[in-house]
Design an enzyme around this catalytic site. Structure first.
Site: not given
Length: 265
Positions: A154, A158
């Site tokens: 990600h 995040k």
């Protein structure tokens, strides 16, 4: 019937995308926003936001008590998302939750509130339809391949690791396989964390880099072969089809459902 929606987290990446989706959908109507900033303003007053004349609230309870809405869409952060959703369900407002990072205890509490009040709620670690299918395929494959590792990747902003999608994938796989130790029986890490997180023998590895959005590989190994199931979201539009689907489905529910796979036909 037009579905009236309150959205939390309108300035976030997902929230901003969801705003555009709701505003441009003839079956949906944006009626309010919950945001830690801009209390008392209208969305149209905030620089960079769509020119829509709906109120912004800092206090969710004030919003839920003063605005008539069918669904609360939670897309903020875990620290406030749980409290927002709890208040929405207690106010008997159906909810769709895309905020990840809730604990099992928090999900259990929300389940009890939703079920006792007969209020529909969908909590989805991932709204991308392809990601949901990836998790289902991985669960099926784990019936035949008991050695499994998950690599999730990600963007570097995040907050939670591993991702909610990876955790949900591991839980689904655990329904298809017995817990086991993977790798060499005398395996030792020469660097802490080299083998990733361990849940019933399933190893989860989290990658965080700029340039990524949301990506996951489930790698299953057997004698003389491997099977890799991969899903990639290249932008946040990939989540909007699932959010729209969940908004429609939650209107039919009187309980909490965890995971999009449980509402997909």
């Amino acid at each position: 019937m037009t579905i009236k929606v309150i959205i939390s987290g309108p300035r976030g990446r997902m929230g901003r995308e969801a705003l555009d989706m709701i505003i441009n959908d003839k079956d949906l109507e944006l009626v309010a926003c919950i945001d830690r900033m801009n209390d008392g303003k209208r969305l149209s007053d905030v620089e960079g936001m769509p020119n829509v004349n709906v109120p912004i609230f800092v206090e969710p309870n004030q919003c839920f008590q003063s605005v008539s809405a069918d669904i609360f869409l939670e897309l903020s952060i875990p620290e406030v998302g749980f409290d927002h959703t709890k208040l929405a369900l207690m106010s008997k407002i159906k909810s769709v939750v895309g905020t990840s990072g809730f604990t099992s205890e928090q999900i259990d509490l929300l389940t009890n509130i939703a079920n006792e009040n007969k209020v529909g709620c969908i909590i989805a670690p991932n709204f991308a339809i392809g990601a949901v299918l990836m998790m289902q395929f991985a669960k099926k494959a784990a019936t035949y391949f008991s050695d499994v590792e998950i690599i999730e990747k990600h963007h570097d902003q995040k907050l939670d690791a591993p991702s909610g999608t990876a955790v949900k994938t591991a839980k689904m796989i655990q329904e298809s396989r017995q817990a086991k130790r993977q790798g060499h029986p005398n395996e030792k890490e020469t660097m802490d964390g080299a083998r990733g997180a361990d849940t019933e023998g399933i190893r989860i590895h989290s990658v965080r880099l700029p340039g990524l959005v949301a990506h996951q590989e489930v790698i299953l190994g057997g004698l003389g072969q491997t099977l890799t199931i991969t899903h990639d979201s290249y932008n946040r539009k990939s989540f909007m089809t699932g959010i729209k689907y969940a908004l429609g489905k939650v209107m039919q529910l009187e309980k909490l459902v965890y995971g999009m796979e449980n509402v997909m036909d």
